[in-house]
Design a protein around this motif. Structure first.
Motif, PDB file in Angstrom:
ATOM      1  N   PRO A 151       0.724  -1.150  -0.032  1.00  0.00           N
ATOM      2  CA  PRO A 151      -0.017   0.020  -0.021  1.00  0.00           C
ATOM      3  C   PRO A 151       0.927   1.449   0.150  1.00  0.00           C
ATOM      4  O   PRO A 151       0.251   2.275  -0.357  1.00  0.00           O
ATOM      5  CB  PRO A 151      -0.927  -0.055   1.306  1.00  0.00           C
ATOM      6  CG  PRO A 151       0.015  -1.094   2.267  1.00  0.00           C
ATOM      7  CD  PRO A 151       0.590  -1.972   1.347  1.00  0.00           C
ATOM      8  N   ASP A 152       2.166   1.161   0.434  1.00  0.00           N
ATOM      9  CA  ASP A 152       3.059   2.419   0.524  1.00  0.00           C
ATOM     10  C   ASP A 152       3.783   2.614  -0.518  1.00  0.00           C
ATOM     11  O   ASP A 152       4.719   3.458  -0.655  1.00  0.00           O
ATOM     12  CB  ASP A 152       3.737   2.289   1.810  1.00  0.00           C
ATOM     13  CG  ASP A 152       2.936   2.520   3.028  1.00  0.00           C
ATOM     14  OD1 ASP A 152       1.938   3.089   3.036  1.00  0.00           O
ATOM     15  OD2 ASP A 152       3.360   1.785   4.002  1.00  0.00           O
ATOM     16  N   ALA A 153       3.489   1.719  -1.638  1.00  0.00           N
ATOM     17  CA  ALA A 153       4.700   1.736  -2.800  1.00  0.00           C
ATOM     18  C   ALA A 153       4.524   3.171  -3.662  1.00  0.00           C
ATOM     19  O   ALA A 153       3.036   3.499  -3.711  1.00  0.00           O
ATOM     20  CB  ALA A 153       4.098   0.467  -3.967  1.00  0.00           C
ATOM     21  N   ALA A 154       5.488   3.892  -3.859  1.00  0.00           N
ATOM     22  CA  ALA A 154       5.370   4.994  -4.643  1.00  0.00           C
ATOM     23  C   ALA A 154       5.346   4.969  -6.081  1.00  0.00           C
ATOM     24  O   ALA A 154       4.578   5.498  -6.792  1.00  0.00           O
ATOM     25  CB  ALA A 154       6.251   5.940  -3.987  1.00  0.00           C
ATOM     26  N   THR A 155       6.429   4.356  -6.467  1.00  0.00           N
ATOM     27  CA  THR A 155       6.889   4.244  -8.004  1.00  0.00           C
ATOM     28  C   THR A 155       6.927   2.706  -8.276  1.00  0.00           C
ATOM     29  O   THR A 155       7.456   1.886  -7.651  1.00  0.00           O
ATOM     30  CB  THR A 155       8.133   4.868  -8.153  1.00  0.00           C
ATOM     31  OG1 THR A 155       8.037   6.167  -7.847  1.00  0.00           O
ATOM     32  CG2 THR A 155       8.694   4.858  -9.679  1.00  0.00           C
ATOM     33  N   ILE A 156       6.128   2.317  -9.522  1.00  0.00           N
ATOM     34  CA  ILE A 156       6.342   1.188  -9.961  1.00  0.00           C
ATOM     35  C   ILE A 156       7.356   1.267 -11.241  1.00  0.00           C
ATOM     36  O   ILE A 156       7.155   2.186 -12.223  1.00  0.00           O
ATOM     37  CB  ILE A 156       4.951   0.590 -10.437  1.00  0.00           C
ATOM     38  CG1 ILE A 156       4.287   0.058  -9.015  1.00  0.00           C
ATOM     39  CG2 ILE A 156       5.051  -0.544 -11.463  1.00  0.00           C
ATOM     40  CD1 ILE A 156       2.864  -0.506  -9.523  1.00  0.00           C
ATOM     41  N   TYR A 157       8.183   0.399 -11.263  1.00  0.00           N
ATOM     42  CA  TYR A 157       9.177   0.073 -12.406  1.00  0.00           C
ATOM     43  C   TYR A 157       8.564  -1.055 -13.178  1.00  0.00           C
ATOM     44  O   TYR A 157       8.920  -2.220 -12.758  1.00  0.00           O
ATOM     45  CB  TYR A 157      10.541  -0.109 -11.993  1.00  0.00           C
ATOM     46  CG  TYR A 157      10.878   1.197 -11.206  1.00  0.00           C
ATOM     47  CD1 TYR A 157      12.044   1.908 -12.045  1.00  0.00           C
ATOM     48  CD2 TYR A 157      11.119   1.372  -9.805  1.00  0.00           C
ATOM     49  CE1 TYR A 157      12.357   3.070 -11.260  1.00  0.00           C
ATOM     50  CE2 TYR A 157      11.289   2.515  -9.164  1.00  0.00           C
ATOM     51  CZ  TYR A 157      12.097   3.424  -9.791  1.00  0.00           C
ATOM     52  OH  TYR A 157      12.535   4.497  -9.157  1.00  0.00           O
ATOM     53  N   PRO A 158       7.948  -0.834 -14.298  1.00  0.00           N
ATOM     54  CA  PRO A 158       7.023  -1.923 -14.959  1.00  0.00           C
ATOM     55  C   PRO A 158       8.127  -2.715 -15.782  1.00  0.00           C
ATOM     56  O   PRO A 158       9.312  -2.343 -16.285  1.00  0.00           O
ATOM     57  CB  PRO A 158       6.073  -1.021 -15.773  1.00  0.00           C
ATOM     58  CG  PRO A 158       6.820   0.040 -15.870  1.00  0.00           C
ATOM     59  CD  PRO A 158       7.511   0.253 -14.962  1.00  0.00           C
ATOM     60  N   GLY A 159       7.625  -4.066 -16.470  1.00  0.00           N
ATOM     61  CA  GLY A 159       8.581  -4.704 -17.368  1.00  0.00           C
ATOM     62  C   GLY A 159       8.406  -3.969 -18.641  1.00  0.00           C
ATOM     63  O   GLY A 159       9.621  -4.182 -19.353  1.00  0.00           O
ATOM     64  N   HIS A 160       7.300  -3.317 -18.920  1.00  0.00           N
ATOM     65  CA  HIS A 160       7.369  -2.315 -20.221  1.00  0.00           C
ATOM     66  C   HIS A 160       6.794  -1.137 -19.911  1.00  0.00           C
ATOM     67  O   HIS A 160       5.777  -0.927 -19.411  1.00  0.00           O
ATOM     68  CB  HIS A 160       6.559  -3.402 -21.347  1.00  0.00           C
ATOM     69  CG  HIS A 160       6.973  -4.512 -21.574  1.00  0.00           C
ATOM     70  ND1 HIS A 160       7.487  -5.039 -22.574  1.00  0.00           N
ATOM     71  CD2 HIS A 160       6.604  -5.856 -20.868  1.00  0.00           C
ATOM     72  CE1 HIS A 160       8.102  -6.487 -22.589  1.00  0.00           C
ATOM     73  NE2 HIS A 160       7.431  -6.778 -21.603  1.00  0.00           N
ATOM     74  N   GLY A 161       7.404  -0.255 -20.619  1.00  0.00           N
ATOM     75  CA  GLY A 161       6.967   1.248 -20.507  1.00  0.00           C
ATOM     76  C   GLY A 161       7.637   2.025 -19.186  1.00  0.00           C
ATOM     77  O   GLY A 161       8.331   1.396 -18.635  1.00  0.00           O
ATOM     78  N   LYS A 162       7.389   3.167 -19.528  1.00  0.00           N
ATOM     79  CA  LYS A 162       8.158   4.192 -18.388  1.00  0.00           C
ATOM     80  C   LYS A 162       7.682   3.956 -16.791  1.00  0.00           C
ATOM     81  O   LYS A 162       6.435   3.418 -16.797  1.00  0.00           O
ATOM     82  CB  LYS A 162       7.859   5.549 -18.650  1.00  0.00           C
ATOM     83  CG  LYS A 162       8.342   5.991 -20.048  1.00  0.00           C
ATOM     84  CD  LYS A 162       8.153   7.429 -20.201  1.00  0.00           C
ATOM     85  CE  LYS A 162       8.764   7.705 -21.508  1.00  0.00           C
ATOM     86  NZ  LYS A 162       8.618   9.133 -21.890  1.00  0.00           N
ATOM     87  N   PRO A 163       8.476   4.076 -15.957  1.00  0.00           N
ATOM     88  CA  PRO A 163       8.173   3.879 -14.323  1.00  0.00           C
ATOM     89  C   PRO A 163       6.975   4.926 -14.248  1.00  0.00           C
ATOM     90  O   PRO A 163       7.037   6.087 -15.048  1.00  0.00           O
ATOM     91  CB  PRO A 163       9.344   4.281 -13.590  1.00  0.00           C
ATOM     92  CG  PRO A 163      10.546   4.030 -14.634  1.00  0.00           C
ATOM     93  CD  PRO A 163       9.896   4.179 -16.085  1.00  0.00           C
ATOM     94  N   GLY A 164       6.107   5.026 -13.307  1.00  0.00           N
ATOM     95  CA  GLY A 164       4.960   5.910 -12.922  1.00  0.00           C
ATOM     96  C   GLY A 164       4.623   5.537 -11.464  1.00  0.00           C
ATOM     97  O   GLY A 164       4.927   4.757 -10.917  1.00  0.00           O
ATOM     98  N   LYS A 165       3.669   6.216 -11.350  1.00  0.00           N
ATOM     99  CA  LYS A 165       2.947   6.290  -9.671  1.00  0.00           C
ATOM    100  C   LYS A 165       2.214   5.010  -9.518  1.00  0.00           C
ATOM    101  O   LYS A 165       1.494   4.582 -10.596  1.00  0.00           O
ATOM    102  CB  LYS A 165       1.889   7.492  -9.672  1.00  0.00           C
ATOM    103  CG  LYS A 165       2.566   8.750  -9.647  1.00  0.00           C
ATOM    104  CD  LYS A 165       1.619   9.752  -9.237  1.00  0.00           C
ATOM    105  CE  LYS A 165       2.310  11.273  -9.482  1.00  0.00           C
ATOM    106  NZ  LYS A 165       1.007  12.470  -9.123  1.00  0.00           N
ATOM    107  N   ALA A 166       2.697   4.262  -8.645  1.00  0.00           N
ATOM    108  CA  ALA A 166       2.191   2.899  -8.464  1.00  0.00           C
ATOM    109  C   ALA A 166       0.401   2.798  -8.415  1.00  0.00           C
ATOM    110  O   ALA A 166      -0.133   2.027  -9.216  1.00  0.00           O
ATOM    111  CB  ALA A 166       2.417   2.680  -7.045  1.00  0.00           C
TER     112      ALA A 166
END
Length: 306
Positions: free
Chosen positions: A256-271
């Motif tokens: 629940p406290d995740a701020a940024t997601i670093y995805p497998g495809h595409g740019k990082p963004g707000k979780a």
């Protein structure tokens, strides 16, 4: 008469002097009280200022610490990410890209840091995340590789034939042999790499049969692999969209406290944003497919290639 007047004047004079003395003493006492009050107020203000400063310091300590993350996104169709995280003891590589040239280009960029990769972690076994592992392993042979035991098994057996499919599509740029991690991550066990502690959680069947996310709690950084794709069309080869939706709900609850997601495809963004967008896409796809395979659809319940 003269004596009486003189006596009265002397008496009045004596009373006047005493009164003036008393008034002077009262004024002095008042001044002392005011000075004491001012001094106490100064102490109070200083104490308050110190308390405010300490509170602000505590708030700063509780805010997420920035995590230095590098990213290489392959330029080809279906662009895929690899990340490198800067830790006190070196770099942690997350996923290994698809092709040998992609990995070589990423390696050149990583070496600009002049900091070695000391560990490699994998989110899942899909061919576009493991094809370049051999390049990184050759460059950093002492860097241990970590993955879930289920991911290691899939990579070792290629039970679904994904690697053979990749070789038929990519030719010589896809490796003849897959480099398989030697260190299995127990379900939910933290991984200590490069002086950092990464929390882990396993998901699936969903986007794939088994996927592991890595979470750096101090910075709120969540590395999700293909569980999240940012404005990129995900592969639905394994057909577990219902499980994938369940995984997204679990992901939001578990971190629940995740701020940024670093995805497998595409740019990082707000979780929260990326989780919501991935959920919306999958719901849309399921709705469209349900209509396409209905008995009342033009082609009936059979799905055929156009």
């Amino acid at each position: 008469m003269s004596e009486d007047i003189t006596g009265k004047l002397s008496a009045n004079g004596a009373v006047g002097a005493a009164d003036m003395k008393n008034r002077a003493a009262a004024i002095a006492m008042t001044l002392r009280k005011r000075l004491l009050a001012a001094a106490m107020l100064s102490v109070l203000l200083i104490t308050t200022a110190c308390a405010t400063s300490d509170d602000e310091g505590s708030k700063k300590l509780n805010t997420p610490k920035a995590l230095e993350v590098g990213r290489f996104a392959s330029p080809n169709l279906g662009s895929v990410n690899t990340y490198w995280i800067s830790g006190p003891d070196g770099l942690v590589l997350v996923d290994g890209l698809r092709t040998i040239p992609d990995a070589e280009n990423a390696l050149a960029q990583i070496r600009e840091n002049e900091t070695p990769v000391v560990s490699i972690v994998l989110t899942h076994a899909h061919p576009d995340h493991v094809g370049g592992l051999g390049v990184f392993h050759e460059a950093y042979p002492n860097a241990p590789m970590y993955a879930a035991d289920t991911t290691i098994h899939t990579m070792a057996t290629d039970a679904m034939g994904f690697y053979e499919l990749a070789r038929s599509l990519d030719g010589h740029v896809y490796p003849d042999h897959i480099t398989v991690p030697e260190n299995a991550i127990a379900d939910g066990a933290p991984v200590k790499v490069a002086g950092l502690t990464l929390e882990t959680k396993r998901f699936g069947p969903g986007e794939t049969d088994s996927s592991t996310v890595f979470y750096h709690a101090p910075s709120g950084s969540l590395f999700t692999g293909d569980l999240i794709n940012n404005k990129m069309t995900p592969a639905l080869l394994e057909g577990h969209t219902c499980g994938w939706l369940a995984d997204l709900n679990l992901l939001a609850t578990a971190f629940p406290d995740a701020a940024t997601i670093y995805p497998g495809h595409g740019k990082p963004g707000k979780a929260k944003t990326l989780i919501a967008e991935q959920r919306t896409y999958l719901v849309f796809v399921r709705k469209e497919i349900r209509a396409a395979i209905a008995d009342s659809s033009p082609g009936g319940s059979e799905v055929t290639a156009e």
